[in-house]
Write a protein that holds these residues in place. Structure first.
Motif, PDB file in Angstrom:
ATOM      1  N   ARG A  16     -17.106  14.421 -69.758  1.00 16.72           N
ATOM      2  CA  ARG A  16     -17.399  15.836 -69.996  1.00 16.72           C
ATOM      3  C   ARG A  16     -16.152  16.677 -70.152  1.00 16.72           C
ATOM      4  O   ARG A  16     -16.247  17.866 -70.437  1.00 16.72           O
ATOM      5  CB  ARG A  16     -18.225  16.406 -68.823  1.00 16.72           C
ATOM      6  CG  ARG A  16     -19.536  15.712 -68.567  1.00 16.72           C
ATOM      7  CD  ARG A  16     -20.226  16.270 -67.331  1.00 16.72           C
ATOM      8  NE  ARG A  16     -20.654  17.640 -67.519  1.00 16.72           N
ATOM      9  CZ  ARG A  16     -20.606  18.579 -66.562  1.00 16.72           C
ATOM     10  NH1 ARG A  16     -20.113  18.281 -65.388  1.00 16.72           N
ATOM     11  NH2 ARG A  16     -21.033  19.803 -66.794  1.00 16.72           N
ATOM     12  N   GLU A  17     -14.995  16.101 -69.925  1.00 17.96           N
ATOM     13  CA  GLU A  17     -13.764  16.872 -69.864  1.00 17.96           C
ATOM     14  C   GLU A  17     -12.685  16.256 -70.768  1.00 17.96           C
ATOM     15  O   GLU A  17     -12.765  15.086 -71.138  1.00 17.96           O
ATOM     16  CB  GLU A  17     -13.233  16.909 -68.429  1.00 17.96           C
ATOM     17  CG  GLU A  17     -14.207  17.517 -67.435  1.00 17.96           C
ATOM     18  CD  GLU A  17     -13.846  17.170 -65.997  1.00 17.96           C
ATOM     19  OE1 GLU A  17     -13.874  18.076 -65.149  1.00 17.96           O
ATOM     20  OE2 GLU A  17     -13.547  15.994 -65.725  1.00 17.96           O
ATOM     21  N   LEU A  18     -11.684  17.067 -71.059  1.00 15.40           N
ATOM     22  CA  LEU A  18     -10.463  16.576 -71.682  1.00 15.40           C
ATOM     23  C   LEU A  18      -9.531  16.069 -70.582  1.00 15.40           C
ATOM     24  O   LEU A  18      -9.349  16.735 -69.551  1.00 15.40           O
ATOM     25  CB  LEU A  18      -9.756  17.694 -72.452  1.00 15.40           C
ATOM     26  CG  LEU A  18     -10.383  18.136 -73.773  1.00 15.40           C
ATOM     27  CD1 LEU A  18      -9.625  19.347 -74.309  1.00 15.40           C
ATOM     28  CD2 LEU A  18     -10.360  17.010 -74.792  1.00 15.40           C
ATOM     29  N   HIS A  19      -8.924  14.903 -70.802  1.00 18.73           N
ATOM     30  CA  HIS A  19      -8.032  14.304 -69.819  1.00 18.73           C
ATOM     31  C   HIS A  19      -6.673  14.021 -70.466  1.00 18.73           C
ATOM     32  O   HIS A  19      -6.603  13.631 -71.634  1.00 18.73           O
ATOM     33  CB  HIS A  19      -8.587  12.970 -69.316  1.00 18.73           C
ATOM     34  CG  HIS A  19      -9.857  13.087 -68.542  1.00 18.73           C
ATOM     35  ND1 HIS A  19      -9.940  12.810 -67.189  1.00 18.73           N
ATOM     36  CD2 HIS A  19     -11.110  13.441 -68.914  1.00 18.73           C
ATOM     37  CE1 HIS A  19     -11.174  12.986 -66.765  1.00 18.73           C
ATOM     38  NE2 HIS A  19     -11.911  13.368 -67.802  1.00 18.73           N
ATOM     39  N   VAL A  46     -19.264  27.241 -68.907  1.00 18.13           N
ATOM     40  CA  VAL A  46     -20.126  26.669 -69.939  1.00 18.13           C
ATOM     41  C   VAL A  46     -20.591  25.268 -69.540  1.00 18.13           C
ATOM     42  O   VAL A  46     -21.650  24.803 -69.953  1.00 18.13           O
ATOM     43  CB  VAL A  46     -19.378  26.611 -71.294  1.00 18.13           C
ATOM     44  CG1 VAL A  46     -20.229  25.975 -72.388  1.00 18.13           C
ATOM     45  CG2 VAL A  46     -18.955  28.020 -71.720  1.00 18.13           C
ATOM     46  N   GLY A  47     -19.803  24.598 -68.700  1.00 17.07           N
ATOM     47  CA  GLY A  47     -20.114  23.232 -68.301  1.00 17.07           C
ATOM     48  C   GLY A  47     -19.770  22.218 -69.369  1.00 17.07           C
ATOM     49  O   GLY A  47     -20.365  21.142 -69.436  1.00 17.07           O
ATOM     50  N   ALA A  48     -18.795  22.555 -70.206  1.00 14.98           N
ATOM     51  CA  ALA A  48     -18.430  21.691 -71.333  1.00 14.98           C
ATOM     52  C   ALA A  48     -17.065  22.098 -71.860  1.00 14.98           C
ATOM     53  O   ALA A  48     -16.469  23.084 -71.409  1.00 14.98           O
ATOM     54  CB  ALA A  48     -19.479  21.790 -72.446  1.00 14.98           C
ATOM     55  N   VAL A  49     -16.563  21.336 -72.821  1.00 17.49           N
ATOM     56  CA  VAL A  49     -15.298  21.663 -73.482  1.00 17.49           C
ATOM     57  C   VAL A  49     -15.540  22.725 -74.551  1.00 17.49           C
ATOM     58  O   VAL A  49     -16.482  22.620 -75.351  1.00 17.49           O
ATOM     59  CB  VAL A  49     -14.671  20.400 -74.104  1.00 17.49           C
ATOM     60  CG1 VAL A  49     -13.436  20.751 -74.927  1.00 17.49           C
ATOM     61  CG2 VAL A  49     -14.316  19.392 -73.019  1.00 17.49           C
TER      62      VAL A  49
END
Length: 216
Positions: free
Chosen positions: A22-25, A72-75
């Motif tokens: 769900r995230e950028l890493h 937003v719960g998102a990128v």
């Protein structure tokens, strides 16, 4: 700002970063703690200016950075913008990224009753029913991994109910599968590859290797 799709994130061309569950890493190889702390300080300045704050984890030889718009719960676009800034900051300091090592582990529970099962695990893992939102339990203090509730038909034990979802960078999927097979594993289901491939160990315990490829 609205949620971005995997295709839109990929088009942003951020070579230091990988979009996992769900995230950028990103991982930056700082080499020592002082260099890492200085990088954290510069990222803090940029984050304050953008009024958008990443999650940072500093260890002796590297700094891990995670970005997601929590409202937003998102990128979103703000994450892409800050990711690009962070990469520029690191490059100016001569600090290289190491994106191929990035993974994210998710714990998944097959459940035919999300409400009842979810409430139980929410209070056990996070201490509050509020930790359950739709099909996910998230500890607000970050002490335990997220738990996903995967819809299934009712079934008796001892069918496996828990399994791991390991999110990997899509450019590392094939080598991770090859290593698992060499170690005695088998492919259980690859019809949805490269979005996910189900593997099993020699005793039949399953894990899903997941990527954002093919997910929109």
């Amino acid at each position: 700002m609205g949620q971005l799709t995997a295709t839109e994130i990929r088009a942003a061309d951020l070579p230091d970063w990988r979009y996992l569950a769900r995230e950028l890493h990103a991982r930056f190889r700082t080499g020592d703690f002082v260099t890492g702390a200085a990088l954290v300080a510069d990222i803090t300045v940029a984050a304050e200016a953008a009024n958008h704050h990443p999650d940072l984890s500093l260890s002796y030889p590297y700094l891990d950075v995670r970005l997601m718009s929590h409202d937003v719960g998102a990128v979103t676009e703000r994450d892409l913008n800050l990711a690009a800034q962070i990469s520029q900051i690191a490059a100016a300091k001569g600090i290289a990224a190491d994106p191929r090592v990035l993974t994210e582990l998710g714990v998944v529970l097959d459940a035919s009753s999300h409400g009842a099962v979810g409430e139980f695990w929410a209070v056990v893992l996070a201490g509050s029913r509020d930790a359950l939102v739709e099909d996910m339990i998230t500890d607000p203090h970050g002490r335990v991994p997220r738990l996903w509730l995967q819809a299934t038909e009712p079934h008796p034990e001892p069918r496996q109910r828990f399994h791991y979802d390991l999110w990997v960078a899509e450019d590392t999927l094939d080598e991770r599968i090859a290593a698992a097979l060499t170690a005695g594993g088998v492919i259980v289901d690859d019809q949805h590859a490269p979005a996910f491939v189900v593997l099993a160990d020699p005793e039949g315990n399953k894990v899903c290797l997941c990527t954002q490829a093919g997910r929109g």
